[in-house]
Motif scaffolding. Structure first.
Motif, PDB file in Angstrom:
ATOM      1  N   UNK A 183       0.761  -1.213  -0.038  1.00  0.00           N
ATOM      2  CA  UNK A 183      -0.049   0.206   0.063  1.00  0.00           C
ATOM      3  C   UNK A 183       0.717   1.326   0.174  1.00  0.00           C
ATOM      4  N   UNK A 184       0.736   2.416  -0.783  1.00  0.00           N
ATOM      5  CA  UNK A 184       1.332   3.590  -0.926  1.00  0.00           C
ATOM      6  C   UNK A 184       0.686   4.777  -0.494  1.00  0.00           C
ATOM      7  N   UNK A 185       1.205   5.798  -0.301  1.00  0.00           N
ATOM      8  CA  UNK A 185       0.380   7.119   0.033  1.00  0.00           C
ATOM      9  C   UNK A 185       0.652   7.902  -1.089  1.00  0.00           C
ATOM     10  N   UNK A 186       0.161   9.223  -0.845  1.00  0.00           N
ATOM     11  CA  UNK A 186      -0.132  10.058  -2.063  1.00  0.00           C
ATOM     12  C   UNK A 186       1.241  10.408  -2.752  1.00  0.00           C
ATOM     13  N   UNK A 187       2.420  10.195  -2.219  1.00  0.00           N
ATOM     14  CA  UNK A 187       3.828  10.417  -2.775  1.00  0.00           C
ATOM     15  C   UNK A 187       4.145   9.141  -3.380  1.00  0.00           C
ATOM     16  N   UNK A 188       3.339   7.874  -3.429  1.00  0.00           N
ATOM     17  CA  UNK A 188       3.776   6.834  -3.934  1.00  0.00           C
ATOM     18  C   UNK A 188       4.926   6.206  -3.302  1.00  0.00           C
ATOM     19  N   UNK A 189       4.935   6.347  -1.919  1.00  0.00           N
ATOM     20  CA  UNK A 189       5.889   5.795  -1.011  1.00  0.00           C
ATOM     21  C   UNK A 189       5.149   4.576  -0.191  1.00  0.00           C
ATOM     22  N   UNK A 190       5.997   3.541   0.010  1.00  0.00           N
ATOM     23  CA  UNK A 190       5.402   2.678   0.911  1.00  0.00           C
ATOM     24  C   UNK A 190       4.813   3.075   2.168  1.00  0.00           C
ATOM     25  N   UNK A 191       3.454   2.652   2.709  1.00  0.00           N
ATOM     26  CA  UNK A 191       2.907   3.037   3.879  1.00  0.00           C
ATOM     27  C   UNK A 191       2.502   1.901   4.749  1.00  0.00           C
ATOM     28  N   UNK A 192       2.334   0.902   3.775  1.00  0.00           N
ATOM     29  CA  UNK A 192       1.800  -0.458   4.694  1.00  0.00           C
ATOM     30  C   UNK A 192       1.698  -1.566   3.625  1.00  0.00           C
ATOM     31  N   UNK A 193       1.806  -2.737   4.269  1.00  0.00           N
ATOM     32  CA  UNK A 193       1.722  -4.101   3.564  1.00  0.00           C
ATOM     33  C   UNK A 193       0.529  -5.044   4.101  1.00  0.00           C
ATOM     34  N   UNK A 194      -0.534  -5.078   3.037  1.00  0.00           N
ATOM     35  CA  UNK A 194      -1.652  -5.959   3.300  1.00  0.00           C
ATOM     36  C   UNK A 194      -1.338  -7.339   3.107  1.00  0.00           C
ATOM     37  N   UNK A 195      -1.596  -8.136   4.076  1.00  0.00           N
ATOM     38  CA  UNK A 195      -1.447  -9.470   4.153  1.00  0.00           C
ATOM     39  C   UNK A 195      -2.580 -10.545   4.501  1.00  0.00           C
ATOM     40  N   UNK A 196      -2.437 -11.940   4.212  1.00  0.00           N
ATOM     41  CA  UNK A 196      -3.386 -12.718   4.758  1.00  0.00           C
ATOM     42  C   UNK A 196      -2.828 -13.857   5.477  1.00  0.00           C
ATOM     43  N   UNK A 197      -3.481 -14.222   6.527  1.00  0.00           N
ATOM     44  CA  UNK A 197      -3.202 -15.379   7.345  1.00  0.00           C
ATOM     45  C   UNK A 197      -3.178 -16.749   6.536  1.00  0.00           C
ATOM     46  N   UNK A 198      -2.118 -17.714   6.595  1.00  0.00           N
ATOM     47  CA  UNK A 198      -2.137 -18.893   6.196  1.00  0.00           C
ATOM     48  C   UNK A 198      -2.117 -19.957   7.136  1.00  0.00           C
ATOM     49  N   UNK A 199      -2.471 -21.509   6.697  1.00  0.00           N
ATOM     50  CA  UNK A 199      -2.546 -22.490   7.370  1.00  0.00           C
ATOM     51  C   UNK A 199      -1.768 -23.456   6.353  1.00  0.00           C
ATOM     52  N   UNK A 200      -0.932 -24.454   6.943  1.00  0.00           N
ATOM     53  CA  UNK A 200      -0.496 -25.556   6.455  1.00  0.00           C
ATOM     54  C   UNK A 200      -1.049 -26.865   5.820  1.00  0.00           C
ATOM     55  N   UNK A 201      -1.025 -27.200   4.818  1.00  0.00           N
ATOM     56  CA  UNK A 201      -1.653 -28.415   4.220  1.00  0.00           C
ATOM     57  C   UNK A 201      -0.765 -29.538   4.009  1.00  0.00           C
ATOM     58  N   UNK A 202      -0.948 -30.402   3.122  1.00  0.00           N
ATOM     59  CA  UNK A 202       0.059 -31.440   2.908  1.00  0.00           C
ATOM     60  C   UNK A 202       1.361 -30.875   2.388  1.00  0.00           C
ATOM     61  N   UNK A 203       2.402 -31.702   2.094  1.00  0.00           N
ATOM     62  CA  UNK A 203       3.658 -31.611   1.613  1.00  0.00           C
ATOM     63  C   UNK A 203       3.706 -30.956  -0.045  1.00  0.00           C
ATOM     64  N   UNK A 204       4.392 -30.279  -0.505  1.00  0.00           N
ATOM     65  CA  UNK A 204       4.373 -30.069  -1.957  1.00  0.00           C
ATOM     66  C   UNK A 204       5.818 -30.475  -2.602  1.00  0.00           C
ATOM     67  N   UNK A 205       6.002 -30.243  -3.866  1.00  0.00           N
ATOM     68  CA  UNK A 205       7.266 -30.910  -4.565  1.00  0.00           C
ATOM     69  C   UNK A 205       8.418 -30.708  -3.665  1.00  0.00           C
ATOM     70  N   UNK A 206       8.798 -29.634  -3.121  1.00  0.00           N
ATOM     71  CA  UNK A 206       9.919 -29.568  -2.232  1.00  0.00           C
ATOM     72  C   UNK A 206       9.942 -30.440  -0.818  1.00  0.00           C
ATOM     73  N   UNK A 207       8.766 -31.082  -0.518  1.00  0.00           N
ATOM     74  CA  UNK A 207       8.644 -31.787   0.624  1.00  0.00           C
ATOM     75  C   UNK A 207       8.310 -31.089   1.940  1.00  0.00           C
ATOM     76  N   UNK A 208       8.079 -29.769   1.620  1.00  0.00           N
ATOM     77  CA  UNK A 208       7.551 -28.864   2.810  1.00  0.00           C
ATOM     78  C   UNK A 208       6.088 -28.865   2.700  1.00  0.00           C
ATOM     79  N   UNK A 209       5.228 -28.665   3.896  1.00  0.00           N
ATOM     80  CA  UNK A 209       3.951 -28.413   3.902  1.00  0.00           C
ATOM     81  C   UNK A 209       3.778 -27.300   3.322  1.00  0.00           C
TER      82      UNK A 209
END
Length: 301
Positions: A183-209
């Protein structure tokens, strides 16, 4: 072995990632300078400000009389997430951030009047050693630092001691968190980061969940700067401008068991053939390739 050797370096300072990519607190520049001094004392000539593929091509080097070429350009092309807002001011790749801090000596501000504009709150995205290097560098510049990673701490690829050191120093960890928008401000500088919470499922091709988003769990982290440390690729410049130089699917240069590329007399080693790896692995590749180069020159002479 008695050969005349010239190193062509794209930047104005020799040393590669040891100089511009690894923070001063982890590898003092004086140690690297001593190593480079020793290499010069052997008779190796180092020509800085020479970008091979641009300043000179491989073909031109062979025409100038070089019997063999060793390509050791590393894998310094940063990856991004492809989310909205990555073109805002104060969004850095970890590569650019660490390079600016190291080469401009921003870690010595105000002794060196070359600060880097990162505001007060810094968010680093990633879970590898480079992410922690960037986070710990920002912390030493007096900033509040949060590390965002989409899996749990257990899945982080960084070394355990690096994670422990970062925590001890005061870096905050936001695990199971996926950035979706800067997210940027009126000067096009960063003012925030929108995120979403995650949960782990089964393993992928790397072997990690594999992580999956939790519906309606969006939240915003306050930030003045976002540093992307989500991986690096080989720079495609050399393979794109060099006819006959075969590259692999991921952009690495293809070599045989003797480090020879598809061009006779041209060898390659380190991250440019393996993808991002350790310094010690690159050094080992250089030594093995040197023996192969010696054999090749003897065979064709």
């Amino acid at each position: 072995m008695g050969y005349r050797v010239i190193i062509f370096e794209s930047l104005h300072v020799p040393g590669g990632v040891l100089v511009y990519g690894i923070p001063e607190f982890r590898l003092p520049k004086k140690i690297v300078e001593n190593e480079i001094g020793y290499i010069k004392s052997l008779g190796v000539e180092i020509k800085t400000d020479n970008l091979i593929g641009n300043t000179y091509t491989l073909e031109e080097l062979f025409k100038d009389g070089f019997k063999a070429i060793f390509v050791a350009v590393g894998a310094g092309l940063p990856q991004f997430l492809g989310i909205p807002g990555e073109n805002l001011g104060r969004v850095y790749s970890a590569n650019e951030f660490l390079t600016r801090v190291n080469l401009m000596k921003a870690y010595k501000f105000p002794e060196y009047a070359t600060p880097i504009n990162i505001g007060r709150k810094v968010v680093v995205i990633g879970g590898g050693n480079v992410a922690l290097d960037a986070a710990r560098s920002a912390l030493r510049m007096g900033k509040e630092v949060v590390l965002v990673y989409r899996r749990t701490e257990k899945e982080m690829p960084a070394r355990i001691e690096e994670i422990e050191n970062a925590k001890e120093e005061g870096i905050k960890f936001q695990a199971l968190t996926q950035p979706i928008k800067i997210i940027g401000d009126e000067k096009r500088l960063v003012k925030g980061l929108e995120c979403i919470r995650m949960e782990l499922g089964g393993p992928d091709e790397s072997g990690r969940r594999s992580p999956h988003p939790i519906k309606d769990s969006n939240f915003i982290l306050e930030a003045d700067t976002v540093i992307m440390a989500v991986g690096q690729n080989p720079n495609p410049l050399l393979s794109k401008v060099t006819a006959g130089l075969k590259a692999n699917k991921g952009g690495t240069i293809a070599v045989d068991n003797n480090f020879m590329t598809s061009i006779p007399g041209c060898f390659a080693g380190g991250d440019i053939i393996t993808g991002a790896d350790t310094v010690i692995a690159a050094m080992g590749a250089g030594k093995k390739a040197a023996a192969a180069i010696d054999k090749y020159i003897r065979d064709v002479s």
